[in-house]
Scaffold this motif. Structure first.
Motif, PDB file in Angstrom:
ATOM      1  N   SER A  57     -31.718 -39.889 -56.537  1.00 15.19           N
ATOM      2  CA  SER A  57     -32.085 -40.479 -57.835  1.00 15.19           C
ATOM      3  C   SER A  57     -33.606 -40.589 -57.991  1.00 15.19           C
ATOM      4  CB  SER A  57     -31.439 -41.843 -57.985  1.00 15.19           C
ATOM      5  OG  SER A  57     -31.712 -42.619 -56.855  1.00 15.19           O
ATOM      6  N   PHE A  82     -21.890 -42.571 -63.064  1.00 14.01           N
ATOM      7  CA  PHE A  82     -22.596 -41.452 -62.441  1.00 14.01           C
ATOM      8  C   PHE A  82     -21.812 -40.180 -62.717  1.00 14.01           C
ATOM      9  CE2 PHE A  82     -23.253 -38.709 -58.631  1.00 14.01           C
ATOM     10  CZ  PHE A  82     -24.619 -38.494 -58.751  1.00 14.01           C
ATOM     11  N   VAL A 100     -27.263 -40.537 -64.289  1.00 21.65           N
ATOM     12  CA  VAL A 100     -26.874 -41.892 -63.920  1.00 21.65           C
ATOM     13  C   VAL A 100     -27.219 -42.827 -65.054  1.00 21.65           C
ATOM     14  CG1 VAL A 100     -27.081 -43.722 -62.192  1.00 21.65           C
ATOM     15  CG2 VAL A 100     -27.561 -41.372 -61.559  1.00 21.65           C
TER      16      VAL A 100
END
Lengths: 109, 174
Positions: A68, B52, B91
């Motif tokens: 991420s 997600f 996300v």
């Protein structure tokens, strides 16, 4: 890659990977750790090569960061994350959860 | 503009397809029928859940394990809405305290949150179910906390959520 939005995306992603890698690993070392060729790393860093999510995870693992963290600045939806501390905290939580989800899906050994 | 019709149509077809006709709606199973993996993991109080999504693998709905069951159910419903109505990839993290006046939050984002909340209320407290319950029970007054709490318990939602839902459907006596 004719789509300009894709070009922009992969260029930004590649630049980010390069920025994080430089000073930690050589391109060869990253290639070996992520199971890719050095040519692939060169192309990925310059934004000329698309990569699989799997490769992205391998690369982030080799760089010892969260996937991420590579994606965060590239995702428009991350703009609604209130602040940086909460964001990185949440990123770790997301990663733990996704790991758990993947484990719950894989058949027992 | 909140897409009210799309939301209520989506909720109706989901419930019909899953054969759910009574409360409490099994929201986790409903999310699973849409291919999602639902996973609980503890986190700090102000984080509710996330969605997600990546191509080629099932979407993951994450829920804060530290929250009470009614909150977790609402979170799953909210994330399911994002899955069905909004997020194509990446996300998306939802915080309990949404800064609606945050200049960084685009109007589109606020609208998506409003749509997701509306979806959650509709799927956990379907109008038809509530009407049937109230027909059987008789009228409920807006200040009848006991009656609202018992209805909330039956639907697996918080009393506050039930009170808001009932009044928005004009199902309580003021």
């Amino acid at each position: 890659m004719r789509d300009p939005a894709q070009q922009t995306f992969y260029k930004a992603l590649g630049a980010r990977i390069r920025e994080i890698r430089a000073g930690r690993l050589s391109q060869e070392q990253l290639a070996e750790a992520a199971n890719l060729s050095r040519t692939s790393i060169v192309n990925i860093e310059s934004g000329r090569q698309k990569l699989l999510v799997y490769n992205l995870f391998q690369i982030s693992k080799a760089l010892d960061i969260l996937p991420s963290q590579l994606l965060a600045p590239l995702q428009p939806s991350s703009s609604d994350i209130p602040d940086i501390d909460a964001a990185s905290d949440a990123a770790a939580w997301v990663q733990r959860s996704v790991k758990k989800a993947i484990q719950s899906q894989s058949p027992p050994p | 503009m909140i897409r009210r019709k799309l939301i209520s149509d989506t909720v109706t077809s989901l419930l019909n397809a899953a054969g759910i006709t009574h409360p409490a709606v099994d929201i986790k199973r409903l999310a699973q029928t849409q291919g999602a993996i639902v996973v609980e993991e503890p986190h700090d109080e102000q984080t509710s859940g996330f969605l997600f999504r990546t191509a080629g693998s099932p979407p993951v709905i994450g829920v804060n394990a530290n929250h009470p069951p009614s909150r977790k159910r609402f979170t799953i419903a909210h994330e399911l809405a994002h899955l069905l109505l909004h997020i194509k990839s990446g996300v998306h993290v939802d915080y309990a305290i949404v800064k609606m006046r945050d200049s960084r939050a685009s109007e589109g984002t606020d609208e998506e949150e409003m749509e997701a909340n509306r979806f959650a209320a509709e799927v956990l407290m379907p109008r038809g179910f509530l009407e049937a319950d109230l027909a059987a029970h008789g009228p409920i007054f807006a200040d009848d906390e006991k009656a609202i709490a018992s209805l909330a318990k039956k639907y697996g939602v918080s009393p506050q959520a039930m009170a808001i839902r009932l009044s928005s459907l004009n199902l309580v006596w003021m």
